[in-house]
Design a protein around this motif. Structure first.
Motif, PDB file in Angstrom:
ATOM      1  N   VAL B 107      54.745  82.780  78.834  1.00  0.00           N
ATOM      2  CA  VAL B 107      55.238  83.154  80.157  1.00  0.00           C
ATOM      3  C   VAL B 107      55.392  81.894  81.005  1.00  0.00           C
ATOM      4  CG1 VAL B 107      54.835  84.584  82.187  1.00  0.00           C
ATOM      5  CG2 VAL B 107      53.961  85.326  79.946  1.00  0.00           C
ATOM      6  N   TYR B 156      51.369  90.765  83.185  1.00  0.00           N
ATOM      7  CA  TYR B 156      52.523  90.966  82.301  1.00  0.00           C
ATOM      8  C   TYR B 156      52.065  91.126  80.849  1.00  0.00           C
ATOM      9  CZ  TYR B 156      56.457  89.745  79.329  1.00  0.00           C
ATOM     10  OH  TYR B 156      57.391  89.746  78.326  1.00  0.00           O
ATOM     11  N   HIS B 172      56.550  87.932  73.190  1.00  0.00           N
ATOM     12  CA  HIS B 172      57.069  88.314  74.496  1.00  0.00           C
ATOM     13  C   HIS B 172      57.318  87.041  75.290  1.00  0.00           C
ATOM     14  CE1 HIS B 172      56.220  92.477  73.594  1.00  0.00           C
ATOM     15  NE2 HIS B 172      55.035  92.102  73.175  1.00  0.00           N
ATOM     16  N   HIS B 174      58.892  85.348  78.603  1.00  0.00           N
ATOM     17  CA  HIS B 174      59.140  85.868  79.943  1.00  0.00           C
ATOM     18  C   HIS B 174      59.070  84.720  80.950  1.00  0.00           C
ATOM     19  CE1 HIS B 174      59.241  88.899  83.056  1.00  0.00           C
ATOM     20  NE2 HIS B 174      58.081  88.520  83.552  1.00  0.00           N
TER      21      HIS B 174
END
Lengths: 179, 179
Positions: B107, B156, B172, B174
């Motif tokens: 992230v 998140y 993931h 992001h």
């Protein structure tokens, strides 16, 4: 690597190296103002750029590894995402616009104190040689100059890419320890 | 964030902020020795630690976000891999040994100038509260204190984790932009 800190960047005082209270690592500490100056790994971001089954590599015009071939990549900057940084480096080094694809690999390069993050991307238009590049070229799988790849992390990412012919089967998480 | 550089850490000279030749960003440059001091994003590493279907969170005993709950995480150090750093932070903050699992999320936190990398892990033994932690606790999915999670990147990652009940369906990737 940056040179060791001798002077405090906050007050100009002399720096000593010792383990702060409550810490377990030696840090650069100012004898005058007490500021602790941490050094931590940095992030390098780049793109594996594909076009008609070939991969784009840049021949470096700067040290380290002058004359060796590299995936376009460089230090992530403040204010950008990893993907934005990867696209920016590709534009700067290969004068190439790309359509960004998925996250492909994260490679810890212990000796350099860096994490190298690679995305897949597709060439969108022309390409050329940026100021840190002698020449940019597209290589088919059997043309890759494996003995002249600049950095171990890039070589790892290219090997993983061609293992599955570019299929994004997984994120490739890898650590390169000092030899 | 670190305080702005006023003195050269190499020679102690005064720092000016300007765009170096061949660059396109303002950098801290020494008026005396000419050294360019770069600032770049840092890497934060942490673990989503699972035990019997519950997730381990730590209540912070330090600022920022004193009293809020966090996934154990902290700045990656030189000489370690991302996974090693995530395990180390989990040991320091939650006094917990873990069996490391796969890479889970990356992230970009633009405002902080950080990339937060999370791994899945399984608790292996006891846990407790490290020096930066008031309390460590295991939470089932419906017990997670969503309004009291310390950082947006951790929130998140937890949301993505529970979306698929912990199944590692993808990395993931992001970006959290400044609001």
């Amino acid at each position: 690597m940056t040179s060791p800190m001798k002077f405090c960047s906050t007050c100009g005082g002399a720096i000593s190296y010792r383990v702060p209270d409550g810490d377990n690592r030696e840090r650069a500490i100012c004898d005058d103002c007490g500021t602790i100056h941490y050094r931590n790994p940095l992030v390098v971001v780049g793109c594996i750029v594909e076009h008609e089954g070939k991969i784009m590599l840049c021949k470096r015009s700067i040290e380290p590894r002058y004359g060796y071939w590299t995936i376009p990549a460089g230090f992530m900057e403040l204010g950008e995402s990893t993907a934005e940084g990867a696209a920016r480096e590709t534009l700067e080094e290969a004068c190439a616009q790309v359509d960004m694809g998925p996250f492909f690999a994260s490679v810890d390069v212990i000796r350099a104190g860096q994490v190298h993050i690679y995305f897949l991307a597709k060439l969108n238009g022309d390409f050329g040689a940026g100021s840190e590049t002698l020449e940019t070229r597209l290589f088919a799988k059997d043309e890759i100059p494996w003995d002249d790849i600049a950095f171990a992390s890039g070589k790892y990412a290219l090997q993983k890419y061609f293992e599955k012919d570019g299929v994004q089967n997984a994120p490739h998480i890898h650590t390169i320890y000092p030899e």
